[in-house]
Write a protein that holds these residues in place. Structure first.
Motif, PDB file in Angstrom:
ATOM      1  N   LYS A   1       0.795  -1.234   0.000  1.00  0.00           N
ATOM      2  CA  LYS A   1       0.000   0.000   0.000  1.00  0.00           C
ATOM      3  C   LYS A   1       0.822   1.275   0.000  1.00  0.00           C
ATOM      4  O   LYS A   1       0.626   2.141  -0.814  1.00  0.00           O
ATOM      5  N   GLN A   2       1.723   1.432   0.951  1.00  0.00           N
ATOM      6  CA  GLN A   2       2.480   2.675   1.051  1.00  0.00           C
ATOM      7  C   GLN A   2       3.829   2.418   1.701  1.00  0.00           C
ATOM      8  O   GLN A   2       4.035   1.394   2.334  1.00  0.00           O
ATOM      9  N   TYR A   3       4.723   3.367   1.520  1.00  0.00           N
ATOM     10  CA  TYR A   3       6.055   3.271   2.110  1.00  0.00           C
ATOM     11  C   TYR A   3       5.919   3.294   3.628  1.00  0.00           C
ATOM     12  O   TYR A   3       5.230   4.156   4.189  1.00  0.00           O
ATOM     13  N   ALA A   4       6.554   2.362   4.283  1.00  0.00           N
ATOM     14  CA  ALA A   4       6.467   2.269   5.740  1.00  0.00           C
ATOM     15  C   ALA A   4       7.252   3.391   6.412  1.00  0.00           C
ATOM     16  O   ALA A   4       8.302   3.801   5.934  1.00  0.00           O
ATOM     17  N   GLY A   5       6.726   3.853   7.507  1.00  0.00           N
ATOM     18  CA  GLY A   5       7.412   4.831   8.337  1.00  0.00           C
ATOM     19  C   GLY A   5       7.436   4.337   9.768  1.00  0.00           C
ATOM     20  O   GLY A   5       6.633   3.476  10.160  1.00  0.00           O
ATOM     21  N   ILE A   6       8.334   4.862  10.561  1.00  0.00           N
ATOM     22  CA  ILE A   6       8.394   4.479  11.965  1.00  0.00           C
ATOM     23  C   ILE A   6       7.045   4.783  12.611  1.00  0.00           C
ATOM     24  O   ILE A   6       6.482   5.855  12.426  1.00  0.00           O
ATOM     25  N   GLY A   7       6.517   3.804  13.323  1.00  0.00           N
ATOM     26  CA  GLY A   7       5.222   3.948  13.965  1.00  0.00           C
ATOM     27  C   GLY A   7       4.056   3.433  13.142  1.00  0.00           C
ATOM     28  O   GLY A   7       2.953   3.283  13.650  1.00  0.00           O
ATOM     29  N   TYR A   8       4.286   3.156  11.853  1.00  0.00           N
ATOM     30  CA  TYR A   8       3.218   2.585  11.033  1.00  0.00           C
ATOM     31  C   TYR A   8       2.937   1.169  11.532  1.00  0.00           C
ATOM     32  O   TYR A   8       3.798   0.498  12.080  1.00  0.00           O
ATOM     33  N   LYS A   9       1.728   0.717  11.293  1.00  0.00           N
ATOM     34  CA  LYS A   9       1.317  -0.636  11.678  1.00  0.00           C
ATOM     35  C   LYS A   9       1.309  -1.516  10.431  1.00  0.00           C
ATOM     36  O   LYS A   9       0.849  -1.092   9.374  1.00  0.00           O
ATOM     37  N   TYR A  10       1.826  -2.713  10.567  1.00  0.00           N
ATOM     38  CA  TYR A  10       1.769  -3.683   9.481  1.00  0.00           C
ATOM     39  C   TYR A  10       0.585  -4.603   9.716  1.00  0.00           C
ATOM     40  O   TYR A  10       0.467  -5.231  10.771  1.00  0.00           O
ATOM     41  N   ASP A  11      -0.324  -4.673   8.758  1.00  0.00           N
ATOM     42  CA  ASP A  11      -1.491  -5.549   8.821  1.00  0.00           C
ATOM     43  C   ASP A  11      -1.139  -6.826   8.066  1.00  0.00           C
ATOM     44  O   ASP A  11      -1.018  -6.815   6.837  1.00  0.00           O
TER      45      ASP A  11
END
Length: 111
Positions: A54-64
């Motif tokens: 979906k989108q570029y991961a960033g610190i604090g993002y959640k991985y589903d």
């Protein structure tokens, strides 16, 4: 060159690194597996172009894990995720004019 996100035990991104191309093997292992083993964390590839997950991961993002996507934190507590994993306000933004969200009143305010 590819980018990889490391996840904590709750599937939140703790770090994003630049690594070798995802088509290469390291010691016979795919890159996600090798980087994950090396760090002792789950590792998932992410893409600046939003081509995967979906989108570029960033610190604090959640991985589903089920949807195999990274999800950013909600900008506002009242917003919810839709079926495409995009944050949506309680009421749609008007289509004409410029608007900003007011979390206190849960409404759009024309700018």
């Amino acid at each position: 060159m590819a980018h990889y996100a490391f996840l904590d035990e709750n599937n939140f991104v703790t770090e994003v690194i630049t690594g070798i191309d995802e088509t290469e093997l390291i010691e016979g292992l795919d890159t996600e597996t090798w980087y994950g083993n090396f760090r002792g964390q789950v590792c998932k590839r992410t893409s600046y172009n939003n081509n995967i997950r979906k989108q570029y991961a960033g610190i604090g993002y959640k991985y589903d894990e089920v949807a195999d996507v990274f999800i950013s934190s909600s900008i506002y507590p009242s917003w919810t995720l839709d079926s495409n994993h995009d944050w949506q306000p309680p009421t749609p933004m008007p289509t004409e004019g410029m608007w900003r969200w007011n979390e206190e009143t849960l409404s759009w305010i024309e700018v």
